[in-house]
Every structure is written in structure tokens, then in C-alpha cells.
Design a protein around this motif. Structure first.
Motif, PDB file in Angstrom:
ATOM      1  N   GLU A  65      -0.032  26.130  11.104  1.00  0.00           N
ATOM      2  CA  GLU A  65      -0.242  27.486  10.587  1.00  0.00           C
ATOM      3  C   GLU A  65      -0.747  27.456   9.142  1.00  0.00           C
ATOM      4  OE1 GLU A  65       3.423  29.532  11.017  1.00  0.00           O
ATOM      5  OE2 GLU A  65       3.429  29.472  13.221  1.00  0.00           O
ATOM      6  N   TRP A  66      -0.199  26.537   8.348  1.00  0.00           N
ATOM      7  CA  TRP A  66      -0.544  26.485   6.925  1.00  0.00           C
ATOM      8  C   TRP A  66      -1.971  25.981   6.701  1.00  0.00           C
ATOM      9  CZ3 TRP A  66       1.040  28.388   2.523  1.00  0.00           C
ATOM     10  CH2 TRP A  66       0.680  27.787   1.329  1.00  0.00           C
ATOM     11  N   TYR A  89       0.828  -1.214   0.000  1.00  0.00           N
ATOM     12  CA  TYR A  89       0.000   0.000   0.000  1.00  0.00           C
ATOM     13  C   TYR A  89       0.858   1.258   0.000  1.00  0.00           C
ATOM     14  CZ  TYR A  89      -3.413   3.441   1.633  1.00  0.00           C
ATOM     15  OH  TYR A  89      -4.208   4.548   1.762  1.00  0.00           O
ATOM     16  N   PHE A  90       2.053   1.191   0.620  1.00  0.00           N
ATOM     17  CA  PHE A  90       2.918   2.366   0.741  1.00  0.00           C
ATOM     18  C   PHE A  90       4.041   2.375  -0.292  1.00  0.00           C
ATOM     19  CE2 PHE A  90       1.483   2.258   5.346  1.00  0.00           C
ATOM     20  CZ  PHE A  90       0.721   3.416   5.242  1.00  0.00           C
ATOM     21  N   TRP A  91       3.999   1.508  -1.288  1.00  0.00           N
ATOM     22  CA  TRP A  91       5.031   1.515  -2.316  1.00  0.00           C
ATOM     23  C   TRP A  91       4.891   2.739  -3.219  1.00  0.00           C
ATOM     24  CZ3 TRP A  91       5.178  -4.231  -4.426  1.00  0.00           C
ATOM     25  CH2 TRP A  91       5.741  -5.050  -3.439  1.00  0.00           C
ATOM     26  N   PRO A  92       6.008   3.267  -3.710  1.00  0.00           N
ATOM     27  CA  PRO A  92       5.928   4.418  -4.637  1.00  0.00           C
ATOM     28  C   PRO A  92       5.170   4.097  -5.920  1.00  0.00           C
ATOM     29  CG  PRO A  92       8.165   4.143  -3.784  1.00  0.00           C
ATOM     30  CD  PRO A  92       7.402   2.934  -3.366  1.00  0.00           C
ATOM     31  N   THR A  93       5.106   2.811  -6.316  1.00  0.00           N
ATOM     32  CA  THR A  93       4.403   2.454  -7.547  1.00  0.00           C
ATOM     33  C   THR A  93       2.896   2.687  -7.455  1.00  0.00           C
ATOM     34  OG1 THR A  93       4.350   0.170  -6.723  1.00  0.00           O
ATOM     35  CG2 THR A  93       6.086   0.745  -8.275  1.00  0.00           C
ATOM     36  N   GLN A  94       2.395   2.927  -6.248  1.00  0.00           N
ATOM     37  CA  GLN A  94       0.967   3.248  -6.118  1.00  0.00           C
ATOM     38  C   GLN A  94       0.651   4.624  -6.696  1.00  0.00           C
ATOM     39  OE1 GLN A  94      -1.205   1.108  -5.163  1.00  0.00           O
ATOM     40  NE2 GLN A  94       0.164  -0.460  -4.365  1.00  0.00           N
ATOM     41  N   THR A  95       1.673   5.476  -6.813  1.00  0.00           N
ATOM     42  CA  THR A  95       1.582   6.801  -7.455  1.00  0.00           C
ATOM     43  C   THR A  95       0.488   7.686  -6.870  1.00  0.00           C
ATOM     44  OG1 THR A  95       0.065   6.053  -9.210  1.00  0.00           O
ATOM     45  CG2 THR A  95       2.443   5.855  -9.642  1.00  0.00           C
ATOM     46  N   TRP A  96       0.216   7.530  -5.553  1.00  0.00           N
ATOM     47  CA  TRP A  96      -0.692   8.508  -4.949  1.00  0.00           C
ATOM     48  C   TRP A  96       0.135   9.553  -4.217  1.00  0.00           C
ATOM     49  CZ3 TRP A  96      -1.209   8.595   0.549  1.00  0.00           C
ATOM     50  CH2 TRP A  96      -0.641   7.516   1.214  1.00  0.00           C
ATOM     51  N   VAL A  97      -0.285  10.789  -4.345  1.00  0.00           N
ATOM     52  CA  VAL A  97       0.497  11.932  -3.880  1.00  0.00           C
ATOM     53  C   VAL A  97       0.492  11.973  -2.356  1.00  0.00           C
ATOM     54  CG1 VAL A  97       0.757  14.427  -3.978  1.00  0.00           C
ATOM     55  CG2 VAL A  97      -0.101  13.177  -5.973  1.00  0.00           C
ATOM     56  N   ALA A  98       1.679  12.203  -1.791  1.00  0.00           N
ATOM     57  CA  ALA A  98       1.791  12.370  -0.338  1.00  0.00           C
ATOM     58  C   ALA A  98       1.354  13.787   0.011  1.00  0.00           C
ATOM     59  CB  ALA A  98       3.225  12.106   0.109  1.00  0.00           C
ATOM     60  N   ASP A  99       0.064  13.939   0.316  1.00  0.00           N
ATOM     61  CA  ASP A  99      -0.527  15.255   0.516  1.00  0.00           C
ATOM     62  C   ASP A  99      -0.176  15.812   1.895  1.00  0.00           C
ATOM     63  OD1 ASP A  99      -2.392  17.302  -0.557  1.00  0.00           O
ATOM     64  OD2 ASP A  99      -3.525  16.785   1.236  1.00  0.00           O
ATOM     65  N   ASP A 100      -0.132  17.156   1.987  1.00  0.00           N
ATOM     66  CA  ASP A 100       0.149  17.798   3.273  1.00  0.00           C
ATOM     67  C   ASP A 100      -0.940  17.509   4.304  1.00  0.00           C
ATOM     68  OD1 ASP A 100       2.524  18.866   2.464  1.00  0.00           O
ATOM     69  OD2 ASP A 100       1.690  20.805   1.869  1.00  0.00           O
TER      70      ASP A 100
END
Length: 415
Positions: free
Chosen positions: A87-88, A45-56
Motif C-alpha cells: 500500500e505504501w 556486506y551486511f555488517w552495520p559498519t557498512q552504514t548503508w540505510v536499510a531502505d523500505d
């Protein structure tokens, strides 16, 4: 396929850098060491090949959840990221805290080994995608990317202080003999075995097997008459009584008859402050101080002077866990004295007599098929939480003092 040791080491370092495997000891150094260091495969699930953006927003939820679990003791780089994201993303911080709280509660329901493994996997994912300073990460970008990962990181005075505190607590932690631990485990299993759906039958039937939701209806959070199994569970421990909202309501009736409900009211207020929204924290802390802790407070609680001093001093700069010391003191007072008097009181004995003992269902195969066809979708936990909040608001409005002058003025206007 032949491969040299140097190529194997480089390939292993790439797997670590991209997050396919992660180190268990030194999670900040994303390189493969040629020693006895232990590594573990990351869940797909956490592999980079999943290509889901690591959102803030996802990272903020992770840090908020970790802040709740660690009670504010985050790593220095995590604290910096946490304050920056606060803050953001201040416009939706309440939503972030609510999501983090729900994930934290869901995580506590897992078994401890599964919970530890998932925490390591999640931390490894965010170390790759939100790396700390001086960490060699393949996902990182910018002029600071090419940093020698083998250089030793300088440890600050604050890190030394926290390490010293951790080792002192570890040394002073009481040790228990294995025989005592096994005896406690056997006692726990003997107590709870009739309440485990894997070891005993669910009355009237297991809804996951029969598609009949009578069991859930009888065991809703606030029902008029609970089941005998549920009432029996209240006597196991004071924590069981307080975590069951129906049991807590019954305990309030007992305290009301004894004119000693301020301790439970303070405990509930501390829980509300701990799990409430960040925007209302200062207001709630001030209300708790005026109601329970200030000299001459209407519901003043009796705690020792040292705990009172620490709590009042902490309320000058309130945070979620500022009332932990006082809450623990009040909890132990109720556990050692009031709880046992409640179990011997007519209030508890009366609810034991009124409690329901449902008869087991005996469904035929045809009825089970009919139940499966009539299955209805469940209610989302957030919707249930909203309904509970509305009920709390209505109950608070009903118990609020009535302004006689305002009522009389409305009557005069109608006339």
C-alpha cells in the motif's frame, strides 16, 4: 586478556544483536544461548559498519522475492509488512516486483549450497533491521524495545496449522534409495557432460577466454538456424525445449501442423501471468479464462473436471499462482505425448539437418591480444528484455485480425 563467562555471553549477545553473527535454528531470537545452538558469521556486506540505510524499497524487494520463492507462504509478520509496503509503495510496485523477479532468477543460477547460505544471510540482515514483534533487536527503537527475549512466544492456531501441513508433507514425501539417486546423477552427468564448458570445448571458442563473441551470437535467444549442440539439448527433456525460446518456436511449428497449439498457448499465458506486473493481473486472468477455460472458449483446453473446478474457483480472486494446477496438468500432457511425437516428427529432423556445426577457432597469442583490445561492452539484461517485449508486441500486432472496413476507409480518404 581475561574475560569471565558472563562477559563472554554478553559480548556474544551483542554480536548477534548487531548482526555480526546469526543463529541458524531460531532466527527470531537475536541472543546468544549457552547451549549447543549453531551460529554463523555474517558476510561483511551486511555488517552495520557498512552504514548503508536499510531502505523500505530494498525490504519490499526482499519480501517480494521471498513471496515468489515461497509461493505466498510468508511468515505472519512478513505478510503484515508485505501488505503495508504494497500500500505504501504502490506507485512503484511494478518496479519492485520486476527487481525481485530478476534477483530470484539470478539466485536460481547459483549452486544450491551458495543459494541457501545467501538466503540465510539476507534473512538475518532483515530480522535485525526489520525485526518481528517481540524480538530483541539493537537496531530497533521505540517503547517496545526492552522486551525479555527469553519469554516463549505464543504460537497461534494458524502457525500450528501450517506446521501440521509441513510435517504431513514431509512424512508423505517419497524416499529414494541412494543407489537410485546415484544412478540418476550418473545418467545426468553422462547426458550433459558435452554441454558443460568446464568439461568440453565451447564451439567455436569460449568468449571468456578469447574475447570473441561468436559463441554468444550463434546461441542468441531467437536465431534463424541454431547450433547442433543446442538442438541436441532440446531432446534431453521437455523442460529444456520450453526454456529455450528458439526450441519453443520450433515446437509451435509442429503443434500448428497438428492443429493442437492451445495447450502450449495456455502454458505461455500462465507463465506470463506468473511473471507479469501486478497491475495487469486481473485483466490477464480474465482474458485467459475467456480464451481457454470458459464454456465454448475459442481455444478451449482439455483438463480434468477437478482441476478445472479449482482453477475457475481460484480465478474469482486471481493471484500469480492461480493457474499452477492447470498449468502442471497441461505440461504433463505435452510431456508424455506431444513431446515424443515432436522428436520423431519431420520438423525436428529437418532442424537437426539444418543446424550449424561451427568449426573451432585457433587464435594465436597476437590475435588474442587484438581481441582483448577490440572488446566491446555487453548489453544490459533489462535492455535485452525490453527488446524482446517490443518484438513480442510487433509479432502480436502482425498476427492480429485485420479490420477490412478501417483499411478501406483509409484508402478512400487518401483518394
Amino acid at each position: 586478556m581475561k574475560i569471565t563467562p558472563e562477559e563472554a555471553h554478553a559480548f556474544g549477545t551483542m554480536l548477534v544483536a548487531y548482526g555480526y553473527i546469526y543463529p541458524l535454528q531460531n532466527h527470531k531470537k537475536l541472543v546468544m544461548y549457552n547451549d549447543t545452538s549453531v551460529y554463523r558469521f555474517q558476510t561483511p556486506y551486511f555488517w552495520p559498519t557498512q552504514t548503508w540505510v536499510a531502505d523500505d524499497s530494498d525490504y519490499a524487494i526482499y519480501l517480494a522475492k521471498r513471496n515468489i520463492r515461497k509461493k505466498g507462504m510468508l511468515e505472519p509478520y512478513e505478510q503484515a509488512h508485505y501488505h503495508h509496503l504494497h500500500e505504501w509503495l504502490n506507485h512503484k510496485w511494478d518496479f519492485i516486483v520486476m527487481q525481485a523477479t530478476e534477483q530470484y532468477k539470478a539466485g536460481k543460477e547459483r549452486k544450491k549450497p551458495d543459494r541457501v547460505v545467501f538466503d540465510c544471510q539476507e534473512r538475518a540482515y532483515w530480522v535485525v533491521n526489520r525485526p518481528p514483534l517481540h524480538t530483541n533487536s539493537a537496531m530497533d527503537c521505540g517503547p517496545e524495545r526492552l522486551i525479555d527475549p527469553n519469554t516463549d512466544e505464543k504460537i497461534t492456531f494458524d502457525q500450528y496449522r501450517r506446521m501440521n501441513m509441513f510435517y504431513q508433507q514431509a512424512i508423505m514425501r517419497s524416499k529414494v534409495k541412494s543407489s537410485v539417486s546415484l544412478g540418476a546423477l550418473v545418467k545426468y552427468m553422462t547426458t550433459y557432460k558435452n554441454h558443460d564448458p568446464f568439461l568440453a570445448l565451447c564451439l567455436p571458442s569460449n568468449p571468456w577466454q578469447t574475447d570473441n563473441d561468436t559463441y554468444w551470437t550463434l546461441n542468441m535467444r531467437r536465431v534463424d538456424i541454431p547450433t547442433k549442440m543446442r538442438v541436441e539439448r532440446w531432446s534431453f527433456s521437455f523442460f529444456e525445449l520450453l526454456t529455450d525460446l528458439r526450441g519453443r518456436d520450433d515446437f509451435k511449428i509442429f503443434l500448428k501442423k497438428e492443429f493442437s497449439g492451445e495447450n502450449l498457448a495456455f502454458w505461455e499465458a500462465a507463465e506470463e501471468l506468473k511473471w507479469g506486473t501486478a497491475s495487469s493481473m486481473s485483466t490477464k486472468a480474465e482474458t485467459i479464462f475467456k480464451t481457454f477455460l470458459a464454456p465454448g472458449a475459442p481455444r478451449w483446453i482439455n483438463i480434468d473436471g477437478r482441476t478445472m473446478g479449482l482453477t475457475v474457483k481460484g480465478l474469482e480472486h486471481p493471484h500469480r499462482y492461480v493457474l499452477d494446477a492447470a498449468q502442471t496438468h497441461v505440461f504433463m500432457l505435452m510431456k508424455k505425448d506431444t513431446f515424443f511425437r515432436y522428436l520423431k516428427s519431420p520438423v525436428y529432423k529437418d532442424i537437426q539437418k539444418k543446424a550449424l556445426n561451427p568449426e573451432p577457432h585457433n587464435f594465436s597469442p597476437a590475435q588474442l591480444n587484438q581481441n582483448a583490445q577490440n572488446r566491446s561492452p555487453g548489453i544490459h539484461p533489462i535492455i535485452l528484455w525490453q527488446h524482446e517485449e517490443e518484438e513480442k508486441a510487433k509479432a502480436a500486432a502482425a498476427s492480429a485480425p485485420v479490420d477490412v472496413k478501417a483499411v478501406m476507409s483509409k484508402i478512400d480518404r487518401k483518394k
